[in-house]
Scaffold this motif. Structure first.
Motif, PDB file in Angstrom:
ATOM      1  N   ASN A   1      -3.780  11.449   4.923  1.00 52.96           N
ATOM      2  CA  ASN A   1      -2.708  11.120   3.876  1.00 52.96           C
ATOM      3  C   ASN A   1      -2.999  11.461   2.315  1.00 52.96           C
ATOM      4  N   ILE A   2      -4.292  10.824   2.483  1.00 51.08           N
ATOM      5  CA  ILE A   2      -4.642  11.107   0.852  1.00 51.08           C
ATOM      6  C   ILE A   2      -4.836  12.481   0.834  1.00 51.08           C
ATOM      7  N   ALA A   3      -5.912  13.336   1.367  1.00 47.78           N
ATOM      8  CA  ALA A   3      -6.015  14.513   1.468  1.00 47.78           C
ATOM      9  C   ALA A   3      -4.821  15.451   1.279  1.00 47.78           C
ATOM     10  N   LYS A   4      -3.836  15.011   1.925  1.00 47.67           N
ATOM     11  CA  LYS A   4      -2.454  15.628   1.809  1.00 47.67           C
ATOM     12  C   LYS A   4      -1.609  15.321   0.561  1.00 47.67           C
ATOM     13  N   LYS A   5      -1.418  14.047   0.146  1.00 49.10           N
ATOM     14  CA  LYS A   5      -0.601  13.801  -0.782  1.00 49.10           C
ATOM     15  C   LYS A   5      -1.122  12.872  -1.919  1.00 49.10           C
ATOM     16  N   ASP A   6      -2.339  12.512  -1.820  1.00 50.33           N
ATOM     17  CA  ASP A   6      -3.226  11.383  -2.634  1.00 50.33           C
ATOM     18  C   ASP A   6      -2.811  10.159  -2.479  1.00 50.33           C
ATOM     19  N   PHE A   7      -2.235   9.454  -1.486  1.00 51.38           N
ATOM     20  CA  PHE A   7      -1.863   8.296  -1.295  1.00 51.38           C
ATOM     21  C   PHE A   7      -1.518   7.819  -0.042  1.00 51.38           C
ATOM     22  N   PHE A   8      -1.467   6.638   0.331  1.00 51.38           N
ATOM     23  CA  PHE A   8      -1.308   6.247   1.730  1.00 51.38           C
ATOM     24  C   PHE A   8      -0.364   4.929   1.872  1.00 51.38           C
ATOM     25  N   THR A   9       0.628   4.794   2.424  1.00 50.52           N
ATOM     26  CA  THR A   9       1.513   3.439   2.573  1.00 50.52           C
ATOM     27  C   THR A   9       1.498   3.163   3.763  1.00 50.52           C
ATOM     28  N   MET A  10       1.384   1.874   4.231  1.00 48.87           N
ATOM     29  CA  MET A  10       1.461   1.054   5.659  1.00 48.87           C
ATOM     30  C   MET A  10       1.958  -0.339   5.426  1.00 48.87           C
ATOM     31  N   ALA A  11       2.540  -0.879   6.629  1.00 46.09           N
ATOM     32  CA  ALA A  11       3.108  -2.015   6.614  1.00 46.09           C
ATOM     33  C   ALA A  11       2.541  -2.716   7.756  1.00 46.09           C
ATOM     34  N   ILE A  12       2.002  -4.098   7.380  1.00 46.97           N
ATOM     35  CA  ILE A  12       1.333  -4.594   8.592  1.00 46.97           C
ATOM     36  C   ILE A  12       2.058  -5.756   9.086  1.00 46.97           C
ATOM     37  N   SER A  13       1.897  -6.006  10.451  1.00 51.33           N
ATOM     38  CA  SER A  13       2.352  -7.310  10.910  1.00 51.33           C
ATOM     39  C   SER A  13       1.180  -8.205  11.190  1.00 51.33           C
ATOM     40  N   GLY A  14       1.317  -9.455  11.453  1.00 55.54           N
ATOM     41  CA  GLY A  14       0.565 -10.544  11.748  1.00 55.54           C
ATOM     42  C   GLY A  14       0.067 -10.576  13.062  1.00 55.54           C
ATOM     43  N   GLY A  15      -1.043 -11.284  13.386  1.00 51.50           N
ATOM     44  CA  GLY A  15      -1.694 -11.672  15.005  1.00 51.50           C
ATOM     45  C   GLY A  15      -3.202 -11.677  14.729  1.00 51.50           C
ATOM     46  N   ARG A  16      -3.604 -12.245  15.745  1.00 49.36           N
ATOM     47  CA  ARG A  16      -5.043 -12.495  16.033  1.00 49.36           C
ATOM     48  C   ARG A  16      -5.955 -11.271  15.899  1.00 49.36           C
ATOM     49  N   THR A  17      -5.418 -10.061  16.884  1.00 49.77           N
ATOM     50  CA  THR A  17      -6.286  -8.966  17.031  1.00 49.77           C
ATOM     51  C   THR A  17      -5.736  -7.980  15.584  1.00 49.77           C
ATOM     52  N   PRO A  18      -4.634  -7.979  15.067  1.00 47.39           N
ATOM     53  CA  PRO A  18      -4.559  -7.131  13.928  1.00 47.39           C
ATOM     54  C   PRO A  18      -5.437  -8.112  12.716  1.00 47.39           C
ATOM     55  N   TRP A  19      -5.545  -9.404  12.554  1.00 52.08           N
ATOM     56  CA  TRP A  19      -6.469  -9.561  11.605  1.00 52.08           C
ATOM     57  C   TRP A  19      -7.886  -9.273  12.109  1.00 52.08           C
ATOM     58  N   GLU A  20      -8.331  -9.220  13.237  1.00 54.51           N
ATOM     59  CA  GLU A  20      -9.624  -8.539  13.355  1.00 54.51           C
ATOM     60  C   GLU A  20      -9.786  -7.167  13.007  1.00 54.51           C
TER      61      GLU A  20
END
Length: 230
Positions: free
Chosen positions: A27-46
């Motif tokens: 995405n940065i190569a394509k448009k110079d930024f990246f947006t993401m929404a993150i959920s919680g949880g044990r594996t996601p924190w890892e």
């Protein structure tokens, strides 16, 4: 739908970090930024810890929350608290572009609207590049809870749950915003998730997760959770 199965939750976390890093670079190569929404949880924190090891242009990465419990700043129930803990002692810059849900606001409905407007402003299109999701043993995802009125919200991108869940009201992204994301990444680990993973794959309309779009979806799971379709 792209489904990838691994032997352990640790492997899932590592592969999720690699997947996200690749999307960031693309995405940065394509448009110079990246947006993401993150959920919680044990594996996601890892996953976040592993992602922090990647050499990435973090100043061009903008992180949002998928959902958050209505609780004081710094409370252990808060996903934001756990996110900050997961990046302690990492090489990430001290000033990340993190946009917390303002769940301590006096007017929470107004805070929902402001969060939705912030997402639209930062993304420029109103569409997130990636939304990361998990699934509960009751089929909930984000804070889209079985039986809650928030499931019916179609005219707002961010909304509040109508009832407490596990002792807390929640703020959450809604179906309209989640389903228009460029990519959706599910991280599903644990044998206890096997039934709900199977129902997710069947797009079971009786569970909240079943109403998430699948065309742009990747699922990373471990063998114990994938028994239903192995």
């Amino acid at each position: 739908m792209d489904i990838r199965t691994f032997q352990s939750a640790d492997e899932v976390a590592q592969e999720a970090a690699n997947f996200i890093a690749d999307r960031i670079r693309e995405n940065i190569a394509k448009k110079d930024f990246f947006t993401m929404a993150i959920s919680g949880g044990r594996t996601p924190w890892e996953m976040i810890k592993e992602l922090a090891k990647q050499d990435l242009p973090w100043e061009k990465v903008f992180l949002f929350q998928v959902d958050e419990r209505i609780a004081p700043d710094g409370h252990p129930d808060r996903n934001l608290t756990q996110l900050f803990k997961s990046i302690e002692n990492t090489k990430l810059p001290t000033r990340l572009n993190i946009f917390p849900m303002h769940v301590v606001a006096e007017d929470l409905d107004e805070a929902c609207q402001e969060y939705a407007e912030t997402i639209k402003r930062v993304t420029e299109t109103g569409k997130l590049d990636l939304v990361h999701l998990g699934i509960g043993t009751d089929g909930h995802t984000a804070s889209l809870i079985p039986g809650d009125e928030v499931l019916a919200v179609q005219d707002r991108d961010v909304a509040l749950t109508s009832n407490p869940y596990q002792g807390r009201y929640r703020m959450t992204l809604t179906y309209p915003l989640i389903n228009q994301a460029e990519k959706i990444l599910w991280i599903i680990t644990g044998e206890e998730k096997a039934e709900m993973l199977s129902r997710l794959l069947q797009q079971d309309p009786t569970i909240p997760a079943g109403s998430i779009g699948q065309e742009q979806t990747t699922i990373l799971t471990e063998e114990s959770a994938a028994v239903a379709f192995n």
